[in-house]
Design a protein around this motif. Structure first.
Motif, short mmCIF file in Angstrom:
data_model
loop_
_atom_site.label_atom_id
_atom_site.label_comp_id
_atom_site.label_asym_id
_atom_site.label_seq_id
_atom_site.Cartn_x
_atom_site.Cartn_y
_atom_site.Cartn_z
N SER A 229 96.78 12.53 -36.27
CA SER A 229 95.78 11.71 -36.05
C SER A 229 96.04 10.65 -35.27
O SER A 229 97.52 10.24 -35.42
N VAL A 230 95.46 9.67 -34.70
CA VAL A 230 95.69 8.48 -33.77
C VAL A 230 94.85 7.29 -34.49
O VAL A 230 93.67 7.64 -34.61
N SER A 231 95.53 6.20 -34.71
CA SER A 231 94.70 4.91 -35.32
C SER A 231 94.96 3.84 -34.36
O SER A 231 95.96 3.87 -33.79
N ALA A 232 94.22 2.95 -34.28
CA ALA A 232 94.29 1.46 -33.45
C ALA A 232 94.38 0.31 -34.51
O ALA A 232 93.42 0.30 -35.48
N SER A 233 95.28 -0.48 -34.19
CA SER A 233 95.35 -1.51 -35.13
C SER A 233 94.06 -2.39 -35.14
O SER A 233 93.52 -2.81 -33.91
N GLY A 234 93.59 -2.52 -36.55
CA GLY A 234 92.22 -3.32 -36.46
C GLY A 234 90.95 -2.32 -36.20
O GLY A 234 89.90 -3.01 -36.60
N TYR A 235 91.27 -1.16 -36.08
CA TYR A 235 89.98 -0.24 -35.88
C TYR A 235 89.79 1.23 -36.45
O TYR A 235 88.97 1.77 -36.58
N GLY A 236 91.33 1.13 -37.12
CA GLY A 236 91.32 2.38 -38.17
C GLY A 236 91.50 3.70 -37.20
O GLY A 236 91.96 3.52 -36.14
N LYS A 246 86.87 -4.59 -22.89
CA LYS A 246 87.71 -4.62 -21.67
C LYS A 246 88.90 -5.49 -21.81
O LYS A 246 88.90 -6.66 -21.95
N ASP A 247 89.93 -4.89 -21.05
CA ASP A 247 91.13 -5.63 -20.79
C ASP A 247 91.88 -5.96 -22.18
O ASP A 247 92.98 -6.74 -22.11
N LEU A 248 91.50 -5.57 -23.22
CA LEU A 248 92.13 -5.67 -24.62
C LEU A 248 93.19 -4.76 -24.82
O LEU A 248 93.02 -3.61 -24.63
N PRO A 249 94.63 -5.23 -24.96
CA PRO A 249 95.48 -4.33 -25.39
C PRO A 249 95.45 -3.76 -26.73
O PRO A 249 95.16 -4.48 -27.58
N ALA A 270 97.18 9.62 -19.09
CA ALA A 270 98.10 9.55 -20.02
C ALA A 270 99.21 8.44 -19.76
O ALA A 270 99.96 7.82 -20.58
N ALA A 271 99.46 8.16 -18.42
CA ALA A 271 100.35 7.14 -17.79
C ALA A 271 100.09 5.71 -18.32
O ALA A 271 100.94 4.75 -18.30
N SER A 272 98.78 5.55 -18.74
CA SER A 272 98.38 4.16 -19.14
C SER A 272 98.96 3.94 -20.45
O SER A 272 99.07 2.58 -20.88
N VAL A 273 99.32 4.76 -21.35
CA VAL A 273 99.82 4.39 -22.49
C VAL A 273 101.35 4.27 -22.36
O VAL A 273 102.46 5.08 -21.91
N THR A 274 101.96 3.29 -22.74
CA THR A 274 103.29 2.60 -22.87
C THR A 274 103.83 2.53 -24.14
O THR A 274 103.04 2.34 -25.15
N ALA A 275 105.17 2.56 -24.08
CA ALA A 275 105.96 2.55 -25.39
C ALA A 275 106.67 1.67 -25.40
O ALA A 275 107.49 1.17 -24.42
N ILE A 282 97.90 0.58 -25.05
CA ILE A 282 97.15 1.02 -23.72
C ILE A 282 96.31 -0.22 -23.51
O ILE A 282 95.50 -0.78 -24.60
N VAL A 283 96.25 -0.73 -22.22
CA VAL A 283 95.43 -1.73 -21.92
C VAL A 283 93.90 -1.14 -21.39
O VAL A 283 93.94 -0.64 -20.47
N MET A 284 92.88 -1.47 -22.00
CA MET A 284 91.52 -0.94 -21.59
C MET A 284 91.04 -1.81 -20.40
O MET A 284 89.98 -2.49 -20.53
#
Length: 288
Positions: A229-236, A246-249, A270-275, A282-284
Protein backbone atom coordinates in the motif's frame (compact mmCIF):
# COMPACT_ATOMS: atom_id res chain seq x y z
CA UNK A 1 6.79 41.72 119.46
CA UNK A 2 3.34 43.28 119.72
CA UNK A 3 2.51 46.26 121.88
CA UNK A 4 1.09 45.75 125.34
CA UNK A 5 -2.05 47.30 126.68
CA UNK A 6 0.06 49.57 128.87
CA UNK A 7 1.95 50.84 125.89
CA UNK A 8 -1.26 51.55 124.04
CA UNK A 9 -2.73 53.33 127.02
CA UNK A 10 0.44 55.36 127.54
CA UNK A 11 0.26 56.88 124.12
CA UNK A 12 3.07 54.90 122.52
CA UNK A 13 0.94 54.52 119.40
CA UNK A 14 0.16 57.65 117.44
CA UNK A 15 -2.52 57.67 114.74
CA UNK A 16 -2.58 60.50 112.24
CA UNK A 17 -5.82 60.96 110.32
CA UNK A 18 -5.51 61.40 106.52
CA UNK A 19 -8.00 63.28 104.38
CA UNK A 20 -9.20 61.19 101.42
CA UNK A 21 -10.63 63.39 98.67
CA UNK A 22 -13.99 62.46 97.32
CA UNK A 23 -13.86 60.86 93.80
CA UNK A 24 -14.42 63.19 90.89
CA UNK A 25 -17.75 62.72 89.17
CA UNK A 26 -17.54 60.79 85.82
CA UNK A 27 -18.92 62.45 82.73
CA UNK A 28 -20.35 60.43 79.80
CA UNK A 29 -21.31 61.75 76.38
CA UNK A 30 -23.36 59.83 73.83
CA UNK A 31 -22.44 60.65 70.23
CA UNK A 32 -24.76 59.82 67.38
CA UNK A 33 -24.14 59.75 63.63
CA UNK A 34 -26.70 59.72 60.87
CA UNK A 35 -27.87 56.21 59.99
CA UNK A 36 -26.54 55.54 56.44
CA UNK A 37 -26.94 52.43 54.35
CA UNK A 38 -26.17 51.01 50.92
CA UNK A 39 -28.83 49.11 48.98
CA UNK A 40 -27.92 46.66 46.19
CA UNK A 41 -29.85 45.13 43.32
CA UNK A 42 -28.48 42.74 40.70
CA UNK A 43 -29.75 41.68 37.29
CA UNK A 44 -28.15 38.62 35.75
CA UNK A 45 -25.39 36.42 37.17
CA UNK A 46 -23.10 38.40 39.45
CA UNK A 47 -22.87 40.33 42.72
CA UNK A 48 -21.98 43.73 44.17
CA UNK A 49 -19.16 44.02 46.70
CA UNK A 50 -17.99 46.97 48.79
CA UNK A 51 -15.26 47.90 51.24
CA UNK A 52 -13.42 50.95 52.55
CA UNK A 53 -11.53 52.57 49.69
CA UNK A 54 -7.86 51.58 49.64
CA UNK A 55 -8.26 48.70 52.08
CA UNK A 56 -8.38 46.03 49.39
CA UNK A 57 -10.99 44.21 51.48
CA UNK A 58 -14.50 43.63 50.14
CA UNK A 59 -17.68 42.00 51.33
CA UNK A 60 -20.81 41.17 49.40
CA UNK A 61 -23.54 43.79 49.45
CA UNK A 62 -26.80 41.89 49.70
CA UNK A 63 -30.02 43.83 50.15
CA UNK A 64 -29.45 46.68 52.61
CA UNK A 65 -26.19 47.07 54.55
CA UNK A 66 -25.31 49.78 57.15
CA UNK A 67 -22.16 51.82 56.46
CA UNK A 68 -20.15 54.44 58.34
CA UNK A 69 -21.28 57.95 57.46
CA UNK A 70 -18.64 60.11 55.81
CA UNK A 71 -16.47 57.13 54.84
CA UNK A 72 -15.35 56.62 51.25
CA UNK A 73 -16.15 53.15 49.96
CA UNK A 74 -15.07 51.22 46.89
CA UNK A 75 -17.97 49.47 45.16
CA UNK A 76 -17.44 46.85 42.47
CA UNK A 77 -19.51 44.54 40.26
CA UNK A 78 -18.28 40.94 40.13
CA UNK A 79 -19.51 38.49 37.44
CA UNK A 80 -20.44 35.02 38.69
CA UNK A 81 -17.95 33.39 36.29
CA UNK A 82 -16.03 33.97 33.06
CA UNK A 83 -19.22 33.14 31.16
CA UNK A 84 -20.61 36.54 32.16
CA UNK A 85 -19.47 40.14 32.09
CA UNK A 86 -20.55 43.35 33.82
CA UNK A 87 -22.86 45.39 31.60
CA UNK A 88 -23.91 48.63 33.34
CA UNK A 89 -24.79 50.45 36.56
CA UNK A 90 -28.28 51.74 37.17
CA UNK A 91 -30.39 52.97 40.06
CA UNK A 92 -30.83 56.22 41.98
CA UNK A 93 -27.14 56.64 42.77
CA UNK A 94 -25.62 54.90 39.77
CA UNK A 95 -22.20 56.29 38.85
CA UNK A 96 -21.54 57.87 35.47
CA UNK A 97 -18.64 55.48 34.83
CA UNK A 98 -18.95 52.40 32.67
CA UNK A 99 -16.24 50.71 34.72
CA UNK A 100 -17.15 47.91 37.12
CA UNK A 101 -15.38 49.67 40.06
CA UNK A 102 -16.02 53.13 41.52
CA UNK A 103 -15.62 55.05 44.79
CA UNK A 104 -18.48 56.73 46.67
CA UNK A 105 -18.75 58.77 49.87
CA UNK A 106 -21.37 57.53 52.32
CA UNK A 107 -22.90 60.96 52.93
CA UNK A 108 -26.46 59.63 52.58
CA UNK A 109 -28.33 56.45 51.79
CA UNK A 110 -27.17 55.06 48.44
CA UNK A 111 -28.83 52.65 46.04
CA UNK A 112 -26.93 50.77 43.29
CA UNK A 113 -27.98 48.23 40.69
CA UNK A 114 -25.60 46.21 38.53
CA UNK A 115 -26.54 44.23 35.45
CA UNK A 116 -24.62 41.30 34.01
CA UNK A 117 -24.95 39.64 30.59
CA UNK A 118 -23.73 36.42 29.02
CA UNK A 119 -20.35 37.04 27.45
CA UNK A 120 -20.26 36.73 23.67
CA UNK A 121 -17.38 36.71 21.22
CA UNK A 122 -16.99 37.82 17.64
CA UNK A 123 -16.10 35.05 15.22
CA UNK A 124 -15.08 35.95 11.66
CA UNK A 125 -14.99 33.30 8.92
CA UNK A 126 -13.51 34.01 5.50
CA UNK A 127 -12.05 31.96 2.65
CA UNK A 128 -9.71 32.22 -0.29
CA UNK A 129 -10.91 31.77 -3.87
CA UNK A 130 -11.79 28.23 -4.83
CA UNK A 131 -14.57 27.27 -2.46
CA UNK A 132 -17.49 28.14 -0.22
CA UNK A 133 -17.58 28.55 3.57
CA UNK A 134 -20.39 28.24 6.06
CA UNK A 135 -21.13 30.28 8.06
CA UNK A 136 -19.41 33.32 6.56
CA UNK A 137 -18.81 36.82 7.86
CA UNK A 138 -18.87 37.86 11.52
CA UNK A 139 -21.09 36.15 14.10
CA UNK A 140 -21.67 36.68 17.81
CA UNK A 141 -21.15 33.41 19.67
CA UNK A 142 -21.89 32.70 23.33
CA UNK A 143 -18.73 32.10 25.34
CA UNK A 144 -17.99 28.42 25.91
CA UNK A 145 -20.30 27.14 23.20
CA UNK A 146 -19.12 24.90 20.37
CA UNK A 147 -18.84 26.53 16.96
CA UNK A 148 -18.62 24.56 13.71
CA UNK A 149 -17.32 25.94 10.42
CA UNK A 150 -17.44 24.20 7.06
CA UNK A 151 -15.42 24.52 3.87
CA UNK A 152 -16.64 23.14 0.54
CA UNK A 153 -14.14 23.33 -2.35
CA UNK A 154 -15.24 24.00 -5.92
CA UNK A 155 -15.01 21.03 -8.35
CA UNK A 156 -11.62 22.15 -9.68
CA UNK A 157 -10.22 23.01 -6.23
CA UNK A 158 -9.26 21.24 -3.01
CA UNK A 159 -9.38 22.32 0.61
CA UNK A 160 -5.88 22.87 2.04
CA UNK A 161 -6.29 24.01 5.66
CA UNK A 162 -7.98 26.27 8.15
CA UNK A 163 -5.95 29.23 9.40
CA UNK A 164 -6.89 30.43 12.86
CA UNK A 165 -6.04 33.61 14.71
CA UNK A 166 -7.12 34.28 18.27
CA UNK A 167 -7.23 37.74 19.79
CA UNK A 168 -5.17 37.83 23.00
CA UNK A 169 -6.47 38.12 26.56
CA UNK A 170 -9.86 36.56 25.92
CA UNK A 171 -11.34 39.64 24.26
CA UNK A 172 -15.10 39.61 23.73
CA UNK A 173 -17.72 41.46 21.69
CA UNK A 174 -17.02 44.75 23.49
CA UNK A 175 -13.65 44.89 21.70
CA UNK A 176 -12.59 44.99 18.09
CA UNK A 177 -11.88 41.88 16.06
CA UNK A 178 -8.58 41.22 14.32
CA UNK A 179 -9.05 39.59 10.92
CA UNK A 180 -5.47 39.91 9.66
CA UNK A 181 -4.18 36.34 9.55
CA UNK A 182 -0.55 37.17 8.84
CA UNK A 183 0.57 36.36 12.39
CA UNK A 184 0.16 33.49 14.85
CA UNK A 185 -1.44 31.10 12.39
CA UNK A 186 -2.47 27.59 13.36
CA UNK A 187 -2.68 25.19 10.42
CA UNK A 188 -4.99 22.23 10.92
CA UNK A 189 -4.01 18.87 9.47
CA UNK A 190 -6.14 18.06 6.39
CA UNK A 191 -8.21 14.89 6.44
CA UNK A 192 -8.80 12.38 3.64
CA UNK A 193 -8.92 14.44 0.48
CA UNK A 194 -11.99 12.72 -0.97
CA UNK A 195 -14.07 14.19 1.86
CA UNK A 196 -15.27 17.38 0.17
CA UNK A 197 -16.70 19.13 3.24
CA UNK A 198 -14.09 20.22 5.74
CA UNK A 199 -15.74 20.69 9.13
CA UNK A 200 -13.94 22.05 12.15
CA UNK A 201 -15.47 22.51 15.60
CA UNK A 202 -14.02 24.37 18.56
CA UNK A 203 -15.16 25.91 21.84
CA UNK A 204 -15.18 29.70 21.62
CA UNK A 205 -13.53 31.53 24.52
CA UNK A 206 -12.35 34.74 22.81
CA UNK A 207 -12.65 36.67 19.56
CA UNK A 208 -11.35 34.51 16.73
CA UNK A 209 -10.80 34.67 12.98
CA UNK A 210 -10.89 31.62 10.71
CA UNK A 211 -9.86 31.45 7.06
CA UNK A 212 -10.38 28.49 4.74
CA UNK A 213 -7.55 28.07 2.24
CA UNK A 214 -8.35 26.45 -1.10
CA UNK A 215 -5.98 25.57 -3.95
CA UNK A 216 -6.18 24.37 -7.53
CA UNK A 217 -6.78 20.64 -7.63
CA UNK A 218 -4.39 18.11 -9.07
CA UNK A 219 -4.83 14.32 -9.03
CA UNK A 220 -2.44 11.46 -8.43
CA UNK A 221 -3.35 8.20 -10.16
CA UNK A 222 -1.90 5.03 -8.65
CA UNK A 223 -1.95 1.56 -10.12
CA UNK A 224 -2.01 -0.27 -6.83
CA UNK A 225 -0.63 -3.75 -6.33
CA UNK A 226 -2.23 -6.15 -3.90
CA UNK A 227 1.23 -6.75 -2.45
CA UNK A 228 1.50 -3.42 -0.63
CA UNK A 229 0.00 0.00 0.00
CA UNK A 230 0.95 3.67 -0.38
CA UNK A 231 -0.01 6.41 2.08
CA UNK A 232 0.59 10.16 2.13
CA UNK A 233 1.36 12.19 5.23
CA UNK A 234 -1.86 13.82 6.43
CA UNK A 235 -4.00 11.98 3.87
CA UNK A 236 -3.86 8.35 4.96
CA UNK A 237 -3.81 5.38 2.61
CA UNK A 238 -4.18 6.46 -1.01
CA UNK A 239 -6.71 5.06 -3.43
CA UNK A 240 -6.56 4.76 -7.20
CA UNK A 241 -7.17 8.50 -7.67
CA UNK A 242 -6.42 11.10 -5.00
CA UNK A 243 -6.80 14.88 -5.17
CA UNK A 244 -4.05 17.16 -3.85
CA UNK A 245 -3.42 20.93 -3.86
CA UNK A 246 -1.33 22.04 -6.82
CA UNK A 247 2.41 22.52 -6.16
CA UNK A 248 2.15 20.87 -2.75
CA UNK A 249 5.04 18.48 -1.91
CA UNK A 250 3.56 15.13 -0.88
CA UNK A 251 5.45 12.74 1.38
CA UNK A 252 4.77 9.14 0.38
CA UNK A 253 5.17 6.02 2.49
CA UNK A 254 5.35 2.60 0.81
CA UNK A 255 4.32 -0.34 2.97
CA UNK A 256 4.96 -3.79 1.42
CA UNK A 257 3.17 -6.82 2.77
CA UNK A 258 5.11 -9.31 4.86
CA UNK A 259 7.54 -11.24 2.72
CA UNK A 260 7.82 -8.54 0.06
CA UNK A 261 9.92 -5.45 -0.48
CA UNK A 262 9.41 -2.28 -2.50
CA UNK A 263 11.37 -2.37 -5.76
CA UNK A 264 10.68 0.71 -7.90
CA UNK A 265 8.16 3.26 -9.21
CA UNK A 266 6.80 2.82 -12.71
CA UNK A 267 4.62 4.93 -14.98
CA UNK A 268 4.70 8.14 -17.00
CA UNK A 269 5.56 10.32 -13.99
CA UNK A 270 7.72 7.86 -12.06
CA UNK A 271 10.67 10.23 -12.41
CA UNK A 272 8.69 12.86 -10.46
CA UNK A 273 9.05 10.77 -7.31
CA UNK A 274 12.30 11.63 -5.55
CA UNK A 275 13.93 9.91 -2.64
CA UNK A 276 15.61 11.33 0.43
CA UNK A 277 16.78 8.39 2.49
CA UNK A 278 13.75 6.19 3.06
CA UNK A 279 11.31 9.00 2.32
CA UNK A 280 9.65 9.55 -1.05
CA UNK A 281 8.36 12.92 -2.21
CA UNK A 282 6.36 14.04 -5.21
CA UNK A 283 5.54 17.68 -6.02
CA UNK A 284 2.08 17.96 -7.52
CA UNK A 285 2.89 20.46 -10.25
CA UNK A 286 0.05 18.97 -12.25
CA UNK A 287 -1.90 15.74 -12.63
CA UNK A 288 0.36 12.74 -12.19
Amino acid sequence: AGMTNSQLSSGALSITPVDIPAPSPLTFAANFAPAVSFTAAVTGSGSIEFGEAGSGSYRTLTGVAPVVAGTTYAVRAVPASTLFRFSAWSGTDAPATAASLFNVVADADKSFAASFVVRKHKVAVTGTAGGQISPSGVSLVTRGSSYTINALPDPDSVFVRWEVQQDPDGLDDTHGLTTDLTSTQVSLNPVVSQQLTRSYSTAIDRNQSFRAVFAEKTTLALALSSLGSVSASGYGTLGALTAFPKDLPISLLVQPKDGYRFERWEGTDAASVTAAGNNWTIVMSGNK
